[in-house]
Design an enzyme around this catalytic site. Structure first.
Site, PDB file in Angstrom:
ATOM      1  N   LEU A  33       0.824  -1.212   0.000  1.00 47.02           N
ATOM      2  CA  LEU A  33       0.000   0.000   0.000  1.00 47.02           C
ATOM      3  C   LEU A  33       0.856   1.259   0.000  1.00 47.02           C
ATOM      4  O   LEU A  33       0.415   2.293  -0.492  1.00 47.02           O
ATOM      5  CB  LEU A  33      -0.933   0.008   1.211  1.00 47.02           C
ATOM      6  CG  LEU A  33      -1.998  -1.090   1.204  1.00 47.02           C
ATOM      7  CD1 LEU A  33      -2.732  -1.124   2.534  1.00 47.02           C
ATOM      8  CD2 LEU A  33      -2.971  -0.867   0.065  1.00 47.02           C
ATOM      9  N   GLY A  34       2.035   1.197   0.573  1.00 50.19           N
ATOM     10  CA  GLY A  34       2.886   2.376   0.608  1.00 50.19           C
ATOM     11  C   GLY A  34       4.119   2.146   1.447  1.00 50.19           C
ATOM     12  O   GLY A  34       4.243   1.159   2.163  1.00 50.19           O
ATOM     13  N   GLY A  36       6.925   4.445   3.925  1.00 49.38           N
ATOM     14  CA  GLY A  36       7.240   5.699   4.568  1.00 49.38           C
ATOM     15  C   GLY A  36       8.609   5.643   5.201  1.00 49.38           C
ATOM     16  O   GLY A  36       9.371   4.689   5.000  1.00 49.38           O
ATOM     17  N   GLY A  37       8.902   6.643   5.985  1.00 54.86           N
ATOM     18  CA  GLY A  37      10.209   6.734   6.619  1.00 54.86           C
ATOM     19  C   GLY A  37      10.487   5.625   7.620  1.00 54.86           C
ATOM     20  O   GLY A  37      11.619   5.205   7.781  1.00 54.86           O
ATOM     21  N   MET A  38       9.440   5.143   8.296  1.00 57.61           N
ATOM     22  CA  MET A  38       9.646   4.125   9.330  1.00 57.61           C
ATOM     23  C   MET A  38       9.427   2.703   8.847  1.00 57.61           C
ATOM     24  O   MET A  38       9.870   1.763   9.497  1.00 57.61           O
ATOM     25  CB  MET A  38       8.722   4.384  10.520  1.00 57.61           C
ATOM     26  CG  MET A  38       9.186   5.533  11.380  1.00 57.61           C
ATOM     27  SD  MET A  38       8.245   5.644  12.907  1.00 57.61           S
ATOM     28  CE  MET A  38       8.632   4.101  13.694  1.00 57.61           C
ATOM     29  N   GLY A  39       8.706   2.532   7.742  1.00 57.50           N
ATOM     30  CA  GLY A  39       8.439   1.167   7.318  1.00 57.50           C
ATOM     31  C   GLY A  39       7.564   1.099   6.094  1.00 57.50           C
ATOM     32  O   GLY A  39       7.323   2.095   5.415  1.00 57.50           O
ATOM     33  N   VAL A  41       3.820  -0.387   4.443  1.00 55.51           N
ATOM     34  CA  VAL A  41       2.459  -0.801   4.753  1.00 55.51           C
ATOM     35  C   VAL A  41       1.986  -1.717   3.634  1.00 55.51           C
ATOM     36  O   VAL A  41       2.088  -1.372   2.452  1.00 55.51           O
ATOM     37  CB  VAL A  41       1.509   0.408   4.907  1.00 55.51           C
ATOM     38  CG1 VAL A  41       0.095  -0.067   5.241  1.00 55.51           C
ATOM     39  CG2 VAL A  41       2.020   1.350   5.993  1.00 55.51           C
ATOM     40  N   LYS A  55       1.556  -2.751   8.902  1.00 61.52           N
ATOM     41  CA  LYS A  55       2.743  -1.903   8.861  1.00 61.52           C
ATOM     42  C   LYS A  55       3.901  -2.652   9.500  1.00 61.52           C
ATOM     43  O   LYS A  55       3.804  -3.110  10.639  1.00 61.52           O
ATOM     44  CB  LYS A  55       2.495  -0.600   9.620  1.00 61.52           C
ATOM     45  CG  LYS A  55       3.696   0.331   9.617  1.00 61.52           C
ATOM     46  CD  LYS A  55       3.389   1.639  10.318  1.00 61.52           C
ATOM     47  CE  LYS A  55       4.537   2.610  10.227  1.00 61.52           C
ATOM     48  NZ  LYS A  55       4.194   3.897  10.846  1.00 61.52           N
ATOM     49  N   ASP A 149       2.935  11.711  10.860  1.00 63.27           N
ATOM     50  CA  ASP A 149       3.044  11.538   9.416  1.00 63.27           C
ATOM     51  C   ASP A 149       1.727  11.913   8.725  1.00 63.27           C
ATOM     52  O   ASP A 149       1.285  11.233   7.808  1.00 63.27           O
ATOM     53  CB  ASP A 149       3.442  10.099   9.079  1.00 63.27           C
ATOM     54  CG  ASP A 149       4.013   9.970   7.664  1.00 63.27           C
ATOM     55  OD1 ASP A 149       4.453  10.991   7.094  1.00 63.27           O
ATOM     56  OD2 ASP A 149       3.991   8.852   7.131  1.00 63.27           O
TER      57      ASP A 149
END
Length: 157
Positions: A33-34, A36-39, A41, A55, A149
């Site tokens: 799904l996407g 980001g900076g931390m992980g 999803v 996530k 976020d």
């Protein structure tokens, strides 16, 4: 906390990549799904087939004790948030290797996709969206959480 995305798996789902896990806890991962900076999803499925957002924290962050501690505290707090306009936490393993969080999957395009595809939202819609965002953020803040976020790509319409 990011999460979200819902029963209709057609919104922004990308194929799994080589090296992506196929199973986290009891959740089968079926798409991305996407990121980001931390992980990352993922779109996942419960054993009964219900769609969830999973996530998974990046490996380099999972090795940092202070980040693991913060993630575990955020998971505990997020499990207590039960409000409209937030994705409900379904399950989590903040001590896992790597740590992970499962939330309800919310159907719909992101705010970014909607504006990119259809242009600016009408003023009345923007006011309503702002009120919904404020209500969701108020519920999160009431539990001592900060979203960290909030951006158009993380707002599901």
């Amino acid at each position: 906390m990011s999460g979200g995305r819902g029963e209709d798996a057609g919104f922004g789902v990308q194929p799994l990549q080589p090296g992506d896990p196929r199973l986290v806890g009891e959740y089968e991962l079926v798409g991305r799904l996407g990121q980001g900076g931390m992980g990352t999803v993922y779109l996942g499925r419960t054993p009964s087939g219900r769609a969830v957002a999973v996530k998974i924290i990046r490996a380099d962050f999972a090795g940092l004790p202070q980040l693991r501690k913060r993630f575990a505290a955020e998971v505990r707090a997020a499990m207590n948030v039960n409000a409209f306009y937030t994705a409900a936490v379904v399950d989590a393993d903040p001590e896992g290797d790597p740590p992970w969080l499962v939330t309800a999957y919310i159907p719909g395009p992101t705010l970014t996709a909607a504006v990119d595809g259809h242009g600016p939202l009408p003023p009345d819609t923007v006011r309503l969206l702002g009120a919904h965002l404020a209500e969701g953020l108020a519920a999160i803040h009431k539990k001592g959480l900060v979203h960290r976020d909030l951006k158009p790509g993380n707002v599901i319409l």
